[in-house]
Design a protein around this motif. Structure first.
Motif, PDB file in Angstrom:
ATOM      1  N   ALA A 144       0.829  -1.211   0.000  1.00 46.88           N
ATOM      2  CA  ALA A 144       0.000   0.000   0.000  1.00 46.88           C
ATOM      3  C   ALA A 144       0.864   1.261   0.000  1.00 46.88           C
ATOM      4  CB  ALA A 144      -0.938  -0.005   1.211  1.00 46.88           C
ATOM      5  N   ASP A 159      -0.948   4.427  -1.630  1.00 47.94           N
ATOM      6  CA  ASP A 159      -2.344   4.300  -1.216  1.00 47.94           C
ATOM      7  C   ASP A 159      -2.461   4.498   0.294  1.00 47.94           C
ATOM      8  OD1 ASP A 159      -4.983   3.609  -0.769  1.00 47.94           O
ATOM      9  OD2 ASP A 159      -4.922   1.786  -1.988  1.00 47.94           O
ATOM     10  N   THR A 165      -5.533   2.926   2.280  1.00 52.35           N
ATOM     11  CA  THR A 165      -5.399   1.487   2.543  1.00 52.35           C
ATOM     12  C   THR A 165      -4.384   1.233   3.641  1.00 52.35           C
ATOM     13  OG1 THR A 165      -6.084   0.864   0.307  1.00 52.35           O
ATOM     14  CG2 THR A 165      -4.765  -0.744   1.527  1.00 52.35           C
TER      15      THR A 165
END
Length: 159
Positions: A69, A74, A77
């Motif tokens: 992640a 991200d 996440t």
């Protein structure tokens, strides 16, 4: 020594080509038995296994997913993974550590490792212990992680 006719030479060449092709396709040796078995055993395919019941597996699952992640940029996440896998006291401790050190407290770094490895270092007193080796190009660092056996939550990350 007699000379071979052009037709005989072509037949021998074709036969030799067929034998070599068969050897390549089956893995058989031209000098060995043609059993269809490969000359060498194929390397084992990589595999990963685990159990949702094991605290050690949870440590490995967390680090693999978390690094993916962060590597992918991200943040949401990564935050959800922290909330799921890390105990609340550890999450608070990491926030303080990150504020003081201006780095990711899980990775103990400002960037993302290229590889990771989680090794069990045993269990005792209700906890399982692991060493996480993070590879940064030619350098490696280690973090020491503990998870609670009852809750399977990660409760400690130390360098």
């Amino acid at each position: 020594m007699s000379k071979l006719s052009a037709g005989r030479t072509a037949s021998l060449t074709l036969a030799a080509t067929a034998v070599l092709t068969l050897a390549l396709v089956t893995g058989a040796s031209a000098n060995g038995p043609a059993t269809g078995e490969p000359a060498q055993a194929a390397a084992a395919a990589p595999s990963v296994s685990g159990s949702p019941e094991g605290a050690f597996t949870r440590i490995a699952d967390f680090y693999g997913s978390y690094i993916d992640a962060v590597y992918d940029g991200d943040g949401p996440t990564a935050d959800r993974l922290r909330a799921f896998y890390l105990s609340e006291p550890l999450q608070a401790e990491l926030r303080k550590w990150e504020e003081a050190n201006h780095a990711d407290g899980v990775l103990r770094a400002q960037n993302v490792p290229l590889k990771w490895k989680v090794t069990s270092t045993g269990s005792g007193t209700g906890r399982t212990n692991a060493t996480v080796t993070l590879t940064w190009g030619s350098d490696t660092t280690k973090v020491f992680v503990q998870a609670d056996l009852a809750t399977r939550k990660i409760v400690s990350i130390r360098d």
